[in-house]
Design a protein around this motif. Structure first.
Motif: not given
Length: 189
Positions: A1-27
């Motif tokens: 039932m696993s849904h491996n999303t690694i490849a999909i996430n690697q295509r997100m390029d919104k922050f590729d030019s950033h040297q630093r990015v804020w990540l929000f954790g809620y869990g």
């Protein structure tokens, strides 16, 4: 039932030019930062609420007995408290693997408790992912959590550590605390 999303996430390029990015954790990212970070700050995001509606087949459960972990669901009136981490893009490989069971990166505004805001990212498991379990009564969620365990440990530990971390931040989450109360009742009964 696993849904491996690694490849999909690697295509997100919104922050590729950033040297630093804020990540929000809620869990678990609130209490288990198993990655290098530059800075961490208590923060929140608006328009989302935390729910134990995502199945965990790879960390806190198994394919035959999934645990329940958090995702965010849209709620225009809600503000979800958590922890923001300033990271470098190199950390994405680790995070994409950690959050691979249905979670996708999403750009979001992050408001810091001490003031100020930034655009960063959050991992969210939407309803259309294969591991999404959906809404259930909090008592039933507690029963499932009580019985589940996986490679990352018992599902109950995830819930208890999260509730403790939210209390340490001075935050109240009725959904999390109700499930924690039901879990305590199960332990007594």
């Amino acid at each position: 039932m696993s849904h491996n999303t690694i490849a999909i996430n690697q295509r997100m390029d919104k922050f590729d030019s950033h040297q630093r990015v804020w990540l929000f954790g809620y869990g678990s990212l609130i209490f288990k930062a198993d990655f290098p970070f530059i800075e961490r700050r208590p923060a929140s995001i608006a328009g989302w609420t935390r729910r134990f509606w995502q199945g965990s087949h790879d960390h806190r459960g198994t394919d035959s007995a999934p645990g329940r972990v958090l995702t965010l669901v849209r709620d225009a009136a809600a503000v979800c408290a958590g922890m923001a981490y300033l990271i470098t893009p190199e950390v994405f490989a680790h995070l994409d693997h950690r959050e691979k069971n249905g979670y996708l990166r999403l750009a979001t505004g992050i408001d810091f408790d001490a003031g100020g805001s930034e655009v960063g990212l959050v991992y969210i498991a939407a309803e259309d992912n294969a591991a999404f379990l959906g809404e259930a009564a909090e008592r039933d969620i507690a029963r499932q959590i009580a019985a589940a365990s996986g490679p990352s440990g018992r599902n109950r530990d995830y819930l208890i550590e999260l509730a403790d971390a939210l209390r340490a931040l001075g935050k109240i989450d009725p959904h999390v605390f109700a499930i924690e109360r039901y879990l305590a009742q199960l332990d007594q009964g």
